[in-house]
Every structure is written in structure tokens, then in C-alpha cells.
Design a protein around this motif. Structure first.
Motif, PDB file in Angstrom:
ATOM      1  N   UNK A  67     -58.057 -32.241   2.011  1.00 28.64           N
ATOM      2  CA  UNK A  67     -58.182 -31.048   2.847  1.00 28.64           C
ATOM      3  C   UNK A  67     -56.908 -30.221   2.723  1.00 28.64           C
ATOM      4  N   UNK A  68     -57.057 -29.013   2.185  1.00 31.92           N
ATOM      5  CA  UNK A  68     -55.932 -28.109   1.984  1.00 31.92           C
ATOM      6  C   UNK A  68     -56.273 -26.782   2.654  1.00 31.92           C
ATOM      7  N   UNK A  69     -55.470 -26.400   3.654  1.00 28.66           N
ATOM      8  CA  UNK A  69     -55.744 -25.163   4.398  1.00 28.66           C
ATOM      9  C   UNK A  69     -57.174 -25.116   4.927  1.00 28.66           C
ATOM     10  N   UNK A  70     -57.663 -26.255   5.408  1.00 31.49           N
ATOM     11  CA  UNK A  70     -58.984 -26.304   6.007  1.00 31.49           C
ATOM     12  C   UNK A  70     -60.132 -26.434   5.032  1.00 31.49           C
ATOM     13  N   UNK A  84     -57.160 -21.793  -5.043  1.00 31.85           N
ATOM     14  CA  UNK A  84     -56.531 -22.899  -4.312  1.00 31.85           C
ATOM     15  C   UNK A  84     -55.468 -23.594  -5.150  1.00 31.85           C
ATOM     16  N   UNK A  85     -55.661 -23.643  -6.467  1.00 30.04           N
ATOM     17  CA  UNK A  85     -54.689 -24.310  -7.340  1.00 30.04           C
ATOM     18  C   UNK A  85     -53.319 -23.650  -7.278  1.00 30.04           C
ATOM     19  N   UNK A  86     -53.257 -22.363  -6.938  1.00 28.65           N
ATOM     20  CA  UNK A  86     -51.956 -21.696  -6.858  1.00 28.65           C
ATOM     21  C   UNK A  86     -51.077 -22.305  -5.778  1.00 28.65           C
ATOM     22  N   UNK A  87     -51.690 -22.975  -4.810  1.00 28.25           N
ATOM     23  CA  UNK A  87     -50.930 -23.557  -3.708  1.00 28.25           C
ATOM     24  C   UNK A  87     -50.323 -24.911  -4.047  1.00 28.25           C
ATOM     25  N   UNK A 164     -45.715 -18.798  -8.534  1.00 27.53           N
ATOM     26  CA  UNK A 164     -46.966 -18.494  -7.806  1.00 27.53           C
ATOM     27  C   UNK A 164     -46.876 -18.697  -6.292  1.00 27.53           C
ATOM     28  N   UNK A 165     -45.694 -18.986  -5.779  1.00 24.67           N
ATOM     29  CA  UNK A 165     -45.466 -19.224  -4.346  1.00 24.67           C
ATOM     30  C   UNK A 165     -46.325 -20.387  -3.811  1.00 24.67           C
ATOM     31  N   UNK A 166     -46.193 -21.583  -4.371  1.00 24.46           N
ATOM     32  CA  UNK A 166     -47.020 -22.709  -3.913  1.00 24.46           C
ATOM     33  C   UNK A 166     -46.597 -23.196  -2.530  1.00 24.46           C
ATOM     34  N   UNK A 167     -47.524 -23.842  -1.849  1.00 32.24           N
ATOM     35  CA  UNK A 167     -47.215 -24.468  -0.563  1.00 32.24           C
ATOM     36  C   UNK A 167     -46.829 -25.939  -0.742  1.00 32.24           C
ATOM     37  N   UNK A 168     -47.243 -26.526  -1.879  1.00 29.44           N
ATOM     38  CA  UNK A 168     -46.986 -27.942  -2.131  1.00 29.44           C
ATOM     39  C   UNK A 168     -46.463 -28.143  -3.543  1.00 29.44           C
ATOM     40  N   UNK A 197     -37.510 -22.779   2.157  1.00 27.87           N
ATOM     41  CA  UNK A 197     -38.790 -22.122   1.862  1.00 27.87           C
ATOM     42  C   UNK A 197     -39.976 -22.820   2.516  1.00 27.87           C
ATOM     43  N   UNK A 198     -39.709 -23.922   3.234  1.00 27.48           N
ATOM     44  CA  UNK A 198     -40.766 -24.669   3.933  1.00 27.48           C
ATOM     45  C   UNK A 198     -41.844 -25.171   2.968  1.00 27.48           C
ATOM     46  N   UNK A 199     -41.430 -25.494   1.742  1.00 26.38           N
ATOM     47  CA  UNK A 199     -42.354 -26.070   0.770  1.00 26.38           C
ATOM     48  C   UNK A 199     -42.537 -27.552   1.086  1.00 26.38           C
ATOM     49  N   UNK A 200     -43.779 -28.004   1.100  1.00 23.41           N
ATOM     50  CA  UNK A 200     -44.048 -29.434   1.265  1.00 23.41           C
ATOM     51  C   UNK A 200     -43.862 -30.118  -0.090  1.00 23.41           C
ATOM     52  N   UNK A 201     -43.298 -31.325  -0.082  1.00 22.20           N
ATOM     53  CA  UNK A 201     -43.001 -32.022  -1.329  1.00 22.20           C
ATOM     54  C   UNK A 201     -43.548 -33.442  -1.270  1.00 22.20           C
TER      55      UNK A 201
END
Length: 257
Positions: A67-70, A84-87, A164-168, A197-201
Motif C-alpha cells: 500500500x503506497x499513498x492509499x 506510482x513508480x516515480x515515488x 523524480x522527487x521520490x518519496x521512498x 527532505x523527509x525521504x523514507x529509506x
């Protein structure tokens, strides 16, 4: 990640008998929040790399949910999947095989930037991305990749992943081929990205040096399953699984040496 499984069929019991499987990943579940760092640690063959490759669909999992962003990432197709892959971006173990060594630094980063522009997507300019990971290389944009050290190449790969400004960010033993200086530089970059940057790792690691590690949580993978998931500060005292204790003992032994 909920009950993620990846089974490989290896044969049948008899000519028409029941299928036999190797259960490489057998019901892995965990949560990762924004700006959080999680290390998945385990011995070779325990399913670490298969876990991350399955959750980003480099290899399709047998079952489970991501589950990624709901949204369930495993059910997405076509344009939804591309978006979604950009995240999620992955940093691999060998930086030398992750880049074209005869390309320049400008070409390496510029290709990702051009793809983002072509599709009209928001992106981090390559110079800004490089400032986040290896600012000392800004004057070396026309150098070929073969001219950089392993640690520099890995930080360039992280810069490319940031465009791409990923979240993870997922790192698969990304420091195991580096010397101590290169390892320290890469770890410093990753933890600065988490903080600023609040990136999850999500980091896949073979072992842990508890004297320098800085993850928020540690999950121990053993036999395709997570057998321990604890905050880093409590892991040394509270880890109970026998493999976790062996991991701690071996780390402390080598730290004393």
C-alpha cells in the motif's frame, strides 16, 4: 507491506503430483512512515533482496499487498503504475554496473531530467540533486563516470534517483562494495536526505555495525519471514530471536577488535 510472498516452483511430487515450491519470501509485513529509515537485515539467502524486488515489482510477487499513498502498488497497471513508480527509486549494490561508465556526469543525470521534461512531470534539477549528494562534483559535470571513485559513483546514483522527487529510496547493500570513507559518505547522504527532505529509506543490509548505524528501526529477516522489528535504540537489549542475538554478538565482537 502486508503478507508479501514470493514462491518459486521447483518441481512436482511425481509426474502429475503436487507442485513443490521454494518459499523465498513467506509472509513479510511491515510499515514505513514518511521520513523514517528501516534496515532489513539477514544472512545471505534469507530473502532480503527478493523482498524488495518483489515489493517494487522488479519480480512479480506470488501474493500480498504493498500500500503506497492509499493504493495497492501490486494491482496498478499502465499509466497508473508508471506514475506510482516515480515515488520509489532503488540504489543497487554495484555502482559501476548501474551507470554507463563512458558517459559524462552531465549525460548520466541529464537523461533522467530529459525523461521528466518529456512527460511534463515535476522534477528536481540535476544540479540541485547533485548538491544534495555530492556538491564537490558540480565542477566535474563533463568528466566520464569511469573517472569517479566507487563512493562518488554511488552518491551520483542517489542524485539521479532524487531527480523524480521520490518519496521512498530503497538501498540494496549499497555500501558493501565501498571502502570505509565511501561507506561513511553514502550513509551521511542518506540520513541527511531523511532529515532534510523527509525521504523514507528502506535499506537492505547483510550485517550491522551498531557503533555507527543510525536507522530508526531494524527488521530481521530469517527464512523468508520477519522475526524481529524493533526501534534501533531498543534492539540491542530487546531482540529475542536467536539469529538476532548472533547478529548482535558478532557485531560487538568485531567492534571490540
Amino acid at each position: 507491506v502486508k503478507n508479501l510472498k514470493k514462491y518459486y516452483m521447483v518441481g512436482r511430487k511425481g509426474l502429475f503430483g503436487e507442485k513443490e515450491y521454494v518459499k523465498s519470501v513467506d509472509g513479510v509485513s511491515f510499515e514505513l512512515h514518511r521520513g523514517e529509515t528501516l534496515a532489513i537485515v539477514g544472512e545471505s539467502g534469507c530473502g532480503k533482496s527478493t523482498t524488495v524486488k518483489s515489493l517494487i515489482r522488479v519480480t512479480e510477487p506470488t501474493s500480498g499487498e504493498v500500500i503506497l499513498n492509499g493504493q495497492d502498488f501490486l494491482k496498478l497497471k499502465g499509466e497508473e503504475l508508471k506514475k506510482a513508480r516515480r515515488n520509489i527509486k532503488m540504489i543497487f549494490q554495484d555502482p559501476y554496473s548501474a551507470v554507463e561508465l563512458t558517459n559524462t556526469l552531465r549525460q548520466t543525470l541529464g537523461e533522467t531530467e530529459r525523461v521528466m521534461k518529456r512527460h511534463g512531470r515535476s522534477y528536481l534539477p540535476m544540479e540541485e540533486a547533485l548538491c544534495q549528494t555530492a556538491p564537490e562534483l558540480l565542477g566535474d559535470m563533463d568528466k566520464k563516470m569511469e573517472q569517479f571513485s566507487g563512493g562518488q559513483l554511488q552518491r551520483i546514483c542517489i542524485a539521479r534517483a532524487l531527480i523524480p522527487r521520490p518519496k521512498l529510496l530503497i538501498t540494496d547493500e549499497s555500501t558493501s562494495m565501498l571502502d570505509k570513507d565511501g561507506e561513511d559518505e553514502v550513509l551521511d547522504v542518506l540520513h541527511r536526505l531523511k532529515r532534510e527532505r523527509k525521504v523514507s529509506i528502506l535499506s537492505v543490509v547483510h550485517d550491522i555495525d551498531f557503533s555507527v548505524a543510525r536507522w530508526d528501526r531494524i527488521a530481521v529477516l530469517f527464512g523468508g519471514r520477519i522475526v524481529e522489528d524493533l526501534p534501533f535504540g531498543r534492539f540491542l537489549e530487546e531482540a529475542a530471536h536467536p539469529y538476532s542475538r548472533r547478529l548482535i554478538e558478532s557485531s560487538l565482537f568485531f567492534s571490540e577488535k
